[in-house]
Design a protein around this motif. Structure first.
Motif, PDB file in Angstrom:
ATOM      1  N   ALA A 278       0.832  -1.203   0.000  1.00 25.71           N
ATOM      2  CA  ALA A 278       0.000   0.000   0.000  1.00 25.71           C
ATOM      3  C   ALA A 278       0.867   1.254   0.000  1.00 25.71           C
ATOM      4  N   GLN A 279       1.926   1.252   0.800  1.00 23.70           N
ATOM      5  CA  GLN A 279       2.821   2.413   0.841  1.00 23.70           C
ATOM      6  C   GLN A 279       3.566   2.575  -0.490  1.00 23.70           C
ATOM      7  N   TYR A 280       4.012   1.472  -1.052  1.00 23.96           N
ATOM      8  CA  TYR A 280       4.710   1.530  -2.339  1.00 23.96           C
ATOM      9  C   TYR A 280       3.797   2.075  -3.443  1.00 23.96           C
ATOM     10  N   LEU A 281       2.552   1.602  -3.503  1.00 22.92           N
ATOM     11  CA  LEU A 281       1.627   2.037  -4.545  1.00 22.92           C
ATOM     12  C   LEU A 281       1.307   3.521  -4.427  1.00 22.92           C
ATOM     13  N   ALA A 282       1.203   4.015  -3.210  1.00 26.67           N
ATOM     14  CA  ALA A 282       0.909   5.436  -3.019  1.00 26.67           C
ATOM     15  C   ALA A 282       2.021   6.304  -3.592  1.00 26.67           C
ATOM     16  N   ILE A 283       3.261   5.867  -3.436  1.00 28.01           N
ATOM     17  CA  ILE A 283       4.402   6.654  -3.906  1.00 28.01           C
ATOM     18  C   ILE A 283       4.643   6.439  -5.406  1.00 28.01           C
ATOM     19  N   ALA A 284       4.687   5.187  -5.834  1.00 27.28           N
ATOM     20  CA  ALA A 284       5.128   4.864  -7.190  1.00 27.28           C
ATOM     21  C   ALA A 284       4.012   4.883  -8.225  1.00 27.28           C
ATOM     22  N   ARG A 285       2.775   4.591  -7.822  1.00 30.03           N
ATOM     23  CA  ARG A 285       1.704   4.464  -8.807  1.00 30.03           C
ATOM     24  C   ARG A 285       0.557   5.435  -8.570  1.00 30.03           C
ATOM     25  N   GLY A 286       0.666   6.279  -7.550  1.00 33.17           N
ATOM     26  CA  GLY A 286      -0.374   7.260  -7.283  1.00 33.17           C
ATOM     27  C   GLY A 286      -1.652   6.670  -6.750  1.00 33.17           C
ATOM     28  N   VAL A 287      -1.615   5.438  -6.251  1.00 31.84           N
ATOM     29  CA  VAL A 287      -2.809   4.739  -5.762  1.00 31.84           C
ATOM     30  C   VAL A 287      -2.827   4.821  -4.240  1.00 31.84           C
ATOM     31  N   ARG A 288      -3.800   5.517  -3.702  1.00 36.17           N
ATOM     32  CA  ARG A 288      -3.947   5.624  -2.244  1.00 36.17           C
ATOM     33  C   ARG A 288      -5.059   4.676  -1.816  1.00 36.17           C
ATOM     34  N   VAL A 289      -4.680   3.623  -1.135  1.00 36.23           N
ATOM     35  CA  VAL A 289      -5.643   2.597  -0.749  1.00 36.23           C
ATOM     36  C   VAL A 289      -5.170   1.952   0.546  1.00 36.23           C
ATOM     37  N   GLY A 290      -6.109   1.547   1.379  1.00 35.81           N
ATOM     38  CA  GLY A 290      -5.762   0.863   2.608  1.00 35.81           C
ATOM     39  C   GLY A 290      -5.306  -0.560   2.357  1.00 35.81           C
ATOM     40  N   ALA A 291      -4.483  -1.067   3.268  1.00 37.20           N
ATOM     41  CA  ALA A 291      -3.970  -2.426   3.119  1.00 37.20           C
ATOM     42  C   ALA A 291      -5.079  -3.463   3.092  1.00 37.20           C
ATOM     43  N   GLU A 292      -6.225  -3.164   3.691  1.00 31.00           N
ATOM     44  CA  GLU A 292      -7.334  -4.124   3.737  1.00 31.00           C
ATOM     45  C   GLU A 292      -7.962  -4.346   2.360  1.00 31.00           C
ATOM     46  N   ARG A 293      -7.607  -3.501   1.388  1.00 33.70           N
ATOM     47  CA  ARG A 293      -8.153  -3.650   0.032  1.00 33.70           C
ATOM     48  C   ARG A 293      -7.184  -4.400  -0.887  1.00 33.70           C
ATOM     49  N   ILE A 294      -6.083  -4.876  -0.335  1.00 32.43           N
ATOM     50  CA  ILE A 294      -5.066  -5.583  -1.109  1.00 32.43           C
ATOM     51  C   ILE A 294      -5.082  -7.066  -0.748  1.00 32.43           C
ATOM     52  N   VAL A 295      -5.036  -7.923  -1.760  1.00 34.92           N
ATOM     53  CA  VAL A 295      -4.967  -9.372  -1.559  1.00 34.92           C
ATOM     54  C   VAL A 295      -3.712  -9.886  -2.258  1.00 34.92           C
ATOM     55  N   ILE A 296      -2.974 -10.750  -1.570  1.00 37.16           N
ATOM     56  CA  ILE A 296      -1.735 -11.325  -2.109  1.00 37.16           C
ATOM     57  C   ILE A 296      -2.051 -12.635  -2.830  1.00 37.16           C
ATOM     58  N   LEU A 297      -1.503 -12.780  -4.029  1.00 31.02           N
ATOM     59  CA  LEU A 297      -1.750 -13.960  -4.861  1.00 31.02           C
ATOM     60  C   LEU A 297      -0.425 -14.508  -5.389  1.00 31.02           C
ATOM     61  N   GLY A 298      -0.530 -15.540  -6.223  1.00 33.34           N
ATOM     62  CA  GLY A 298       0.662 -16.127  -6.808  1.00 33.34           C
ATOM     63  C   GLY A 298       1.076 -15.493  -8.114  1.00 33.34           C
ATOM     64  N   SER A 299       0.130 -14.855  -8.820  1.00 31.54           N
ATOM     65  CA  SER A 299       0.439 -14.279 -10.130  1.00 31.54           C
ATOM     66  C   SER A 299      -0.699 -13.383 -10.574  1.00 31.54           C
ATOM     67  N   VAL A 300      -0.418 -12.539 -11.558  1.00 30.86           N
ATOM     68  CA  VAL A 300      -1.474 -11.739 -12.176  1.00 30.86           C
ATOM     69  C   VAL A 300      -2.451 -12.654 -12.904  1.00 30.86           C
ATOM     70  N   GLN A 301      -1.946 -13.755 -13.448  1.00 28.06           N
ATOM     71  CA  GLN A 301      -2.825 -14.714 -14.126  1.00 28.06           C
ATOM     72  C   GLN A 301      -3.858 -15.271 -13.147  1.00 28.06           C
ATOM     73  N   GLN A 302      -3.447 -15.548 -11.916  1.00 30.83           N
ATOM     74  CA  GLN A 302      -4.397 -16.014 -10.912  1.00 30.83           C
ATOM     75  C   GLN A 302      -5.406 -14.921 -10.579  1.00 30.83           C
ATOM     76  N   ALA A 303      -4.932 -13.673 -10.507  1.00 32.24           N
ATOM     77  CA  ALA A 303      -5.845 -12.565 -10.233  1.00 32.24           C
ATOM     78  C   ALA A 303      -6.916 -12.464 -11.311  1.00 32.24           C
ATOM     79  N   LEU A 304      -6.526 -12.630 -12.580  1.00 31.97           N
ATOM     80  CA  LEU A 304      -7.502 -12.580 -13.669  1.00 31.97           C
ATOM     81  C   LEU A 304      -8.455 -13.767 -13.595  1.00 31.97           C
ATOM     82  N   ASP A 305      -7.935 -14.931 -13.305  1.00 36.63           N
ATOM     83  CA  ASP A 305      -8.772 -16.122 -13.168  1.00 36.63           C
ATOM     84  C   ASP A 305      -9.852 -15.910 -12.110  1.00 36.63           C
ATOM     85  N   LEU A 306      -9.461 -15.427 -10.934  1.00 37.72           N
ATOM     86  CA  LEU A 306     -10.425 -15.217  -9.860  1.00 37.72           C
ATOM     87  C   LEU A 306     -11.409 -14.101 -10.208  1.00 37.72           C
ATOM     88  N   THR A 307     -10.931 -13.081 -10.910  1.00 39.71           N
ATOM     89  CA  THR A 307     -11.823 -11.999 -11.344  1.00 39.71           C
ATOM     90  C   THR A 307     -12.892 -12.527 -12.283  1.00 39.71           C
TER      91      THR A 307
END
Length: 500
Positions: A190-219
Motif C-alpha cells: 500500500a505504501q509503495y503504490l501510493a508513492i510509485a503508482r499514485g494509488v492511495r488505498v488501505g492495506a485491507e483492500r489488497i490481496v496477495i496472490l501467486g500471479s497476475v494470471q491467478q488474479a484474472l482467473d479469480l476476477t
C-alpha cells in the motif's frame, strides 16, 4: 577405497493384502518378490527390519524372518552386519539385470483410457498456453521476451532476510496465514503504490496472490458469468486471452493503436461488456500508453455500465525516458470499478510467484473467500521475506538499479539493430519494458522464428499476440542479456535473415 553409495531407505512399504486363504508368509514372500521384480524396490534399497515389518502388518516376527530368509536364499536380498537387509544389486535372473521388468498384465479396459471430455478439457486442448514448450529454461538465449536478469538480483541479501525468518523463535510464523496475505506485506505494498503508482488505498483492500494470471482467473469467476462479454486488447497478452477463452466468457477482441485500447470502438462492438482487460501503462506487446482521453472514457463507461476494468500493471516500473505514468486505478472513478494487479515475479525473480491485486471495496470479501477456497493462501514465508525487502528499502534500490541496467541494454539493443539490421528489421524507440516489437521487412515471421531457433536465437512472432493479422513482426527481449551478448546475437540474426 571409496565407500559404495547406499540405496534408499524404505520407510513405508505398502504391499496390498493377502488373498482369502493365503498364508501370511507366502503372501509376504510373493509381495516382496513382486516389488523387487517390478523395480518398486530398486537395487540396493534398504528394507525395514523384520520387527518393524511384523508390527506394521500385525504378524509374528518369525513370519517376516522366514520370508526374508527365503528371498535371501534365492538371491533377492542381502543381509549383513551393520547395513541391515537390502535388495541385491545383482538379481538372480539375468534378464532382469538387462533391464527387463515383469509387470502385471492389465485388462484391456484398464490399459487405455480416454482423456477427459469436459468443457474445460476441450478448451484447454484448443488453447495450448503460449509459453509451454519454450524450452526447459526459457529466457537464457537471446532474444526471448518477458524476462529480466535474475543474475543481477541481490541473492545474498535475500538469503540473509530469508534465514532470519527461519529462526526457532519464529517457527509459529510457518503456520497457515490469512488468505488475503500477511498484513506486513499488504501494508508495505500500500505504501509503495501510493508513492510509485499514485494509488492511495488501505492495506485491507489488497490481496496477495501467486500471479497476475491467478488474479484474472479469480476476477473472471467472481464478476463475469459464462457467456457474458469481455473486452480484450488485440494484439494483447496471450495468457490473458487464452484464460478468458478457457473460462467460457464471450471474448470481444478490441483493436489497439499507439494510444492503446480503442475505447469508442469497443463500446460500439459491445457496450454491455462486463469486464475490460487493459495494460494501460505499457501495452502488451506494442508498448504504447493508454491516452488520457481514453482513460477517462474507459472509466466513464465502467461507471455507467456497472462494469469492471482489470488493469494489468504490465512493466509499469521500467520506464526509461520519463517518470512512471500513474495507474488507471488512481484516477477519479477508479476506486469502484478498477481491479489493479501487479507482480513481483518480473521485478525480482520468476520463481518467487508473488503478486497482488487492489480491489474495489465490494469485491474484497468475495476475492478473499475465493483465494481461501482455491489456493488457501500464497506462500507466507516468501511474503514475510518480501515485506522485509520492501520495508528496509531494498526493493526501491533494486528497482532503481535495474531500471538503469535495462535502459543501458535497451540502448545497446537499438544500437546493435542500427549496425546490423538495416533493411531487415525495424526497431522503434524503446521507452519502457523488457522487450520490444520489431517489424520485419519482406520476411515471414514464423519462418524467421523457426530458423533463428536453429542458431540459438529465441523470439516470439507477433501473430501469437494477435487475432487480426498484423504486419510481420517479432517480439524480442533485451533486458536479460548483456550488451556483449546482444551485439553477438544481433550479428547472428543479421547473417541468417540475409540468407532468407
Amino acid at each position: 577405497m571409496a565407500r559404495e553409495n547406499p540405496g534408499p531407505l524404505v520407510v513405508s512399504l505398502p504391499l496390498g493384502a493377502p488373498q482369502p486363504g493365503e498364508g501370511l508368509q507366502r503372501w509376504l514372500y510373493g509381495a516382496l518378490r513382486e516389488a523387487i521384480l517390478s523395480s518398486r524396490l530398486p537395487a540396493g534399497s534398504q528394507l525395514p527390519s523384520t520387527r518393524a515389518l511384523a508390527e506394521h502388518y500385525g504378524m509374528a516376527r518369525g513370519t517376516a524372518q522366514a520370508a526374508y530368509q527365503q528371498l535371501q536364499s534365492e538371491g533377492y536380498l542381502d543381509t549383513g552386519s551393520g547395513y541391515g537387509t537390502r535388495v541385491c544389486r545383482v538379481l538372480p535372473d539375468a534378464t532382469l539385470n538387462a533391464g527387463y521388468v515383469r509387470r502385471r498384465v492389465l485388462p484391456a479396459a484398464e490399459q487405455q483410457r480416454d482423456a477427459p471430455d469436459t468443457l474445460w478439457a476441450q478448451r484447454l486442448q484448443a488453447e495450448k498456453p503460449i509459453f509451454m514448450g519454450s524450452g526447459a529454461q526459457p529466457g537464457l538465449r537471446p532474444f526471448f521476451p518477458h524476462r529480466g536478469d535474475v543474475l543481477a538480483f541481490p541473492i545474498d541479501l535475500w538469503r540473509k532476510l530469508h534465514t532470519a525468518h527461519l529462526r526457532p523463535s519464529r517457527l509459529l510464523d510457518m503456520l497457515d496465514a490469512d488468505p488475503a496475505g500477511l498484513p506486513a506485506l499488504r501494508s508495505a505494498i500500500a505504501q509503495y503504490l501510493a508513492i510509485a503508482r499514485g494509488v492511495r488505498v488501505g492495506a485491507e483492500r489488497i490481496v496477495i496472490l501467486g500471479s497476475v494470471q491467478q488474479a484474472l482467473d479469480l476476477t473472471l469467476r467472481l464478476v463475469v458469468a459464462p457467456g457474458e462479454r469481455v473486452w480484450m486488447e488485440d494484439p494483447g497478452y496471450p495468457g490473458a486471452r487464452q484464460l478468458m477463452k478457457a473460462s467460457g466468457v464471450a471474448l470481444v477482441d478490441v483493436p489497439v493503436d499507439r494510444q492503446g485500447l480503442q475505447v469508442e470502438m469497443a463500446m460500439g462492438m459491445a457496450a454491455d461488456a462486463r469486464l475490460a482487460y487493459v495494460t494501460p501503462s505499457h501495452q502488451a506487446p506494442l508498448g504504447g500508453e493508454l491516452s488520457p482521453a481514453r482513460r477517462l472514457a474507459l472509466l466513464r463507461w465502467a461507471s455507467e455500465q456497472g462494469s469492471y476494468i482489470f488493469e494489468d500493471d504490465y512493466d509499469s516500473e521500467y520506464r526509461f525516458v520519463a517518470k512512471p505514468i500513474p495507474a488507471l486505478r488512481s484516477l477519479a472513478g477508479g476506486d469502484a470499478s478498477v481491479i489493479l494487479a501487479g507482480t513481483f515475479s518480473k521485478l525480482l525473480f520468476p520463481s518467487l510467484r508473488l503478486a497482488y491485486v487492489v480491489l474495489p471495496p465490494q469485491l474484497v470479501e468475495g476475492f478473499t473467500r475465493l483465494v481461501s477456497l482455491t489456493a488457501r493462501h500464497a506462500n507466507s514465508l516468501g511474503q514475510a521475506v518480501l515485506a522485509d525487502f520492501i520495508e528496509q528499502g531494498h526493493f526501491d534500490r533494486h528497482l532503481r538499479r535495474m531500471r538503469k541496467l535495462y535502459a543501458a541494454r535497451a540502448e545497446a539493443f537499438a544500437e546493435a539493430a542500427e549496425r546490423h539490421w538495416q533493411g531487415l528489421i525495424e526497431v522503434p524507440p524503446i521507452r519502457a519494458g523488457l522487450d520490444v516489437v520489431c517489424r520485419l521487412h519482406g520476411i515471414d515471421e514464423g519462418e524467421a522464428q523457426a530458423r533463428l531457433a536453429e542458431v540459438g536465437i529465441d523470439v516470439l512472432p507477433l501473430q501469437h499476440y494477435c487475432v487480426k493479422t498484423q504486419a510481420p513482426g517479432l517480439v524480442m527481449g533485451f533486458a536479460a542479456y548483456t550488451e556483449a551478448a546482444i551485439d553477438e546475437a544481433a550479428r547472428a540474426v543479421a547473417r541468417l535473415l540475409r540468407r532468407l
